[in-house]
Design a protein around this motif. Structure first.
Motif, PDB file in Angstrom:
ATOM      1  N   SER A  70       0.824  -1.208   0.000  1.00 33.87           N
ATOM      2  CA  SER A  70       0.000   0.000   0.000  1.00 33.87           C
ATOM      3  C   SER A  70       0.861   1.262   0.000  1.00 33.87           C
ATOM      4  CB  SER A  70      -0.932   0.017   1.224  1.00 33.87           C
ATOM      5  OG  SER A  70      -0.184   0.018   2.425  1.00 33.87           O
ATOM      6  N   ALA A  83      -3.903   3.738   0.172  1.00 28.03           N
ATOM      7  CA  ALA A  83      -4.536   2.909  -0.863  1.00 28.03           C
ATOM      8  C   ALA A  83      -3.515   1.880  -1.318  1.00 28.03           C
ATOM      9  CB  ALA A  83      -5.014   3.753  -2.036  1.00 28.03           C
ATOM     10  N   VAL A 116      -8.885   1.124   0.648  1.00 22.80           N
ATOM     11  CA  VAL A 116      -8.708   2.578   0.778  1.00 22.80           C
ATOM     12  C   VAL A 116      -9.048   2.948   2.218  1.00 22.80           C
ATOM     13  CG1 VAL A 116      -9.454   4.862   0.006  1.00 22.80           C
ATOM     14  CG2 VAL A 116      -9.311   2.974  -1.637  1.00 22.80           C
TER      15      VAL A 116
END
Length: 224
Positions: A70, A83, A116
């Motif tokens: 991420s 994200a 997210v």
């Protein structure tokens, strides 16, 4: 100063276990596990066994395995956005019996997800960061297989397909410690809830939608 970090995440979902009991009569195993047209042609003994009325005896969902990569980027003081992409493997064992014999189906599902999240730092200094985070994720089944085992010897494999995405929400509290300049270790105990996507697949997301998780890994600073 604002900076972005890459987070190499290893995650373990803590909700595993068995679910036992009769689940009703099933005329075929094709619906719960996707496309199984080859089981319906009646050309093999295994097919004839599946076509016989079968009752689900027990379900055992193994502990899910999840890893991911991420990108986290601060948007203002104490707040940041994250994200990335995740890979999840779900495994389950289903036991059935009918008037002929007992048999087991071993199911393995592979998901790719996009999480997210937003994070807020409660406390931080030069080396420590304590924060809370919350967000959502969308996962898609990219590969699945159900292996039917009859009399502990005869096996037959079928593909598992799912067209609908799997959505979930999650929250966690995290602690991050700076090991060296640019590298930190973190741990995040948290909670996730998986919504029913109304597909025909049976997995731990359906049977146990509320999950306790524990994420841990490393963060690497890309820029300062």
């Amino acid at each position: 100063k604002n900076h972005s970090t890459v987070s190499l995440v290893a995650s373990i979902n803590g909700s595993s276990g068995s679910m036992s009991g009769s689940q009703g009569i099933m005329l075929a195993m094709a619906e719960p596990y996707g496309e199984s047209a080859n089981l319906m042609d009646g050309r093999t003994l295994a097919s004839r066994l599946v076509e016989t009325n079968a009752v689900q005896k027990s379900v055992n969902h193994h502990q899910p395995i999840k890893v991911g990569l991420s990108l986290r980027y601060p948007i203002c003081f104490r707040w940041s956005l994250t994200a990335g992409i995740t890979y999840s493997k779900l495994m389950s064992d289903f036991e059935y019996y009918n008037n002929v014999s007992e048999y087991t189906t071993k199911q393995s599902l592979h998901y790719i997800g996009i999480p997210v999240a937003a994070s807020y730092s409660i406390f931080f200094n030069k080396n420590i960061n304590i924060y809370v985070t919350g967000g959502f994720a969308m996962e898609k089944l990219v590969s699945g297989k159900a292996v039917n085992v009859y009399d502990n010897s005869t096996t037959e494999s079928n593909s598992v397909k799912e067209s609908r995405p799997q959505f979930s929400v999650n929250s966690a509290i995290g602690a991050e410690y700076l090991i060296t300049n640019g590298i930190s270790a973190f741990a995040e105990p948290g909670f996730s809830y998986y919504f029913d996507n109304e597909s025909s697949i049976t997995n731990i997301y359906k049977d146990r939608p509320a999950n306790i998780s524990f994420n841990f890994g490393l963060r690497f600073n890309l820029a300062k």
